[in-house]
Design a protein around this motif. Sequence first.
Motif, PDB file in Angstrom:
ATOM      1  N   GLU A 262       0.904  -1.152  -0.103  1.00 31.90           N
ATOM      2  CA  GLU A 262      -0.180   0.245   0.390  1.00 31.90           C
ATOM      3  C   GLU A 262       1.236   1.466  -0.502  1.00 31.90           C
ATOM      4  OE1 GLU A 262      -2.368  -0.175   3.476  1.00 31.90           O
ATOM      5  OE2 GLU A 262      -3.897  -2.047   2.523  1.00 31.90           O
ATOM      6  N   TYR A 263       1.952   1.225   1.012  1.00 28.88           N
ATOM      7  CA  TYR A 263       2.348   2.190   0.442  1.00 28.88           C
ATOM      8  C   TYR A 263       3.545   2.579  -1.003  1.00 28.88           C
ATOM      9  CZ  TYR A 263       6.800   5.681   1.983  1.00 28.88           C
ATOM     10  OH  TYR A 263       7.951   6.416   2.121  1.00 28.88           O
ATOM     11  N   ILE A 264       3.699   1.566  -1.269  1.00 30.64           N
ATOM     12  CA  ILE A 264       4.248   1.707  -3.273  1.00 30.64           C
ATOM     13  C   ILE A 264       3.644   2.075  -3.643  1.00 30.64           C
ATOM     14  CG2 ILE A 264       5.398   0.123  -5.393  1.00 30.64           C
ATOM     15  CD1 ILE A 264       6.777  -2.084  -2.530  1.00 30.64           C
ATOM     16  N   LEU A 265       2.128   1.937  -3.471  1.00 33.05           N
ATOM     17  CA  LEU A 265       1.087   1.831  -4.517  1.00 33.05           C
ATOM     18  C   LEU A 265       0.820   3.642  -4.925  1.00 33.05           C
ATOM     19  CD1 LEU A 265      -0.840  -1.397  -4.337  1.00 33.05           C
ATOM     20  CD2 LEU A 265      -0.095  -0.043  -6.367  1.00 33.05           C
ATOM     21  N   LEU A 266       1.052   4.115  -2.910  1.00 26.05           N
ATOM     22  CA  LEU A 266       0.122   5.549  -3.339  1.00 26.05           C
ATOM     23  C   LEU A 266       0.744   5.877  -1.634  1.00 26.05           C
ATOM     24  CD1 LEU A 266      -3.721   4.902  -2.775  1.00 26.05           C
ATOM     25  CD2 LEU A 266      -2.002   6.723  -4.496  1.00 26.05           C
ATOM     26  N   ARG A 267       2.049   5.276  -1.680  1.00 31.55           N
ATOM     27  CA  ARG A 267       2.704   6.148  -0.414  1.00 31.55           C
ATOM     28  C   ARG A 267       2.180   6.940   0.667  1.00 31.55           C
ATOM     29  NH1 ARG A 267       6.347   4.460  -3.543  1.00 31.55           N
ATOM     30  NH2 ARG A 267       8.201   5.712  -3.899  1.00 31.55           N
TER      31      ARG A 267
ATOM     32  N   VAL B  72      -3.667   7.463   4.457  1.00 33.04           N
ATOM     33  CA  VAL B  72      -3.183   8.654   3.411  1.00 33.04           C
ATOM     34  C   VAL B  72      -2.352   8.778   3.174  1.00 33.04           C
ATOM     35  CG1 VAL B  72      -2.116  11.187   5.064  1.00 33.04           C
ATOM     36  CG2 VAL B  72      -4.122   9.439   6.269  1.00 33.04           C
ATOM     37  N   PRO B  73      -2.385   9.408   2.174  1.00 36.81           N
ATOM     38  CA  PRO B  73      -1.715   9.356   1.154  1.00 36.81           C
ATOM     39  C   PRO B  73      -0.310  10.068   0.979  1.00 36.81           C
ATOM     40  CG  PRO B  73      -3.843   9.645   0.197  1.00 36.81           C
ATOM     41  CD  PRO B  73      -3.940  10.177   1.437  1.00 36.81           C
ATOM     42  N   PHE B  74       0.812   9.900   0.798  1.00 41.78           N
ATOM     43  CA  PHE B  74       1.991  10.540   0.632  1.00 41.78           C
ATOM     44  C   PHE B  74       2.569  11.149   2.119  1.00 41.78           C
ATOM     45  CE2 PHE B  74      -0.018  11.628  -3.531  1.00 41.78           C
ATOM     46  CZ  PHE B  74       1.177  11.123  -4.279  1.00 41.78           C
ATOM     47  N   ILE B  75       2.309   9.878   3.113  1.00 41.80           N
ATOM     48  CA  ILE B  75       2.233   9.721   4.169  1.00 41.80           C
ATOM     49  C   ILE B  75       3.476  10.613   4.550  1.00 41.80           C
ATOM     50  CG2 ILE B  75       2.550   7.798   4.398  1.00 41.80           C
ATOM     51  CD1 ILE B  75       1.006   7.893   7.378  1.00 41.80           C
ATOM     52  N   SER B  76       4.438  10.595   4.161  1.00 37.61           N
ATOM     53  CA  SER B  76       5.869  10.571   4.633  1.00 37.61           C
ATOM     54  C   SER B  76       6.185  12.303   4.639  1.00 37.61           C
ATOM     55  CB  SER B  76       7.093  10.288   4.103  1.00 37.61           C
ATOM     56  OG  SER B  76       7.216   8.850   4.865  1.00 37.61           O
TER      57      SER B  76
END
Length: 249
Positions: free
Chosen positions: A198-203, A223-227
């Motif tokens: 999920e992190y790879i797909l939408l960060r 939450v997208p682009f969480i970092s």
Amino acid sequence: MADDSNMSNEQEPNQASHKDDTPSSIYLISYPKIVFLYPTLIVSIVAAIFMSIAGESAHIGGNREHMAEVMALIFLVVFGLNITVLAFDFPRTTSLTLFFLGVAIFMGIWMLLRFNPDIVPALTNFLKSLRPWANSQMYWMFSGILGLIFVGVGISVRFDYWEVKGNELLHHHGFLSDLERFSAPNLKIDKEISDIFEYILLRSGRLVLHPRNEPRAIVLDNVPFISKKEKQITRMLGALQVQVRPESH
């Protein structure tokens, strides 16, 4: 004195650029997991366009293998992988191990059947008998249904989102734009990335907010682009803490 003035002149541009990097408002949106199906939507649209142009009876080169079967297999593989991502959580350590183990097993079985088709004739015949087929209308209808769901999700999140602004954490929700206010200073933030795919797909990941004087934490999933969001909030809160610090005499 000259050195002090030079140092202050050098620090002012750095502070100004640091403030410019921090937006005045940071929006946090929690999406449903269906948004991770966008690879399937893309493949479905590509298959629909190709099948509409090439036709259902198109062949691959000189072979008599229908292109519709190949497109159907590609669609099913991508759709199956997407559903797997939605159904299970893949932590960082175990997910990579399972992924490479699955690839190794698949490649081993494929090479075994490729060079020794008679070793398991029943399985070989079964795989050869798999000839899925779908026409362009099916792909267009699937793309339309999933696309409408995506549009509905895009509209719904506009009525339920969070905003970090100034000294406040704001919760916008409802069709009448109801608003809840929380204190932003001393806000504690926890970032969790429980699924690497999920992190790879939408960060994306989970963001847990702990406002001051609030008994329960605010949990925002997917939450997208969480970092990037977490760094922006941390930078904003750091700037706020500097601004509200009392002057020393």
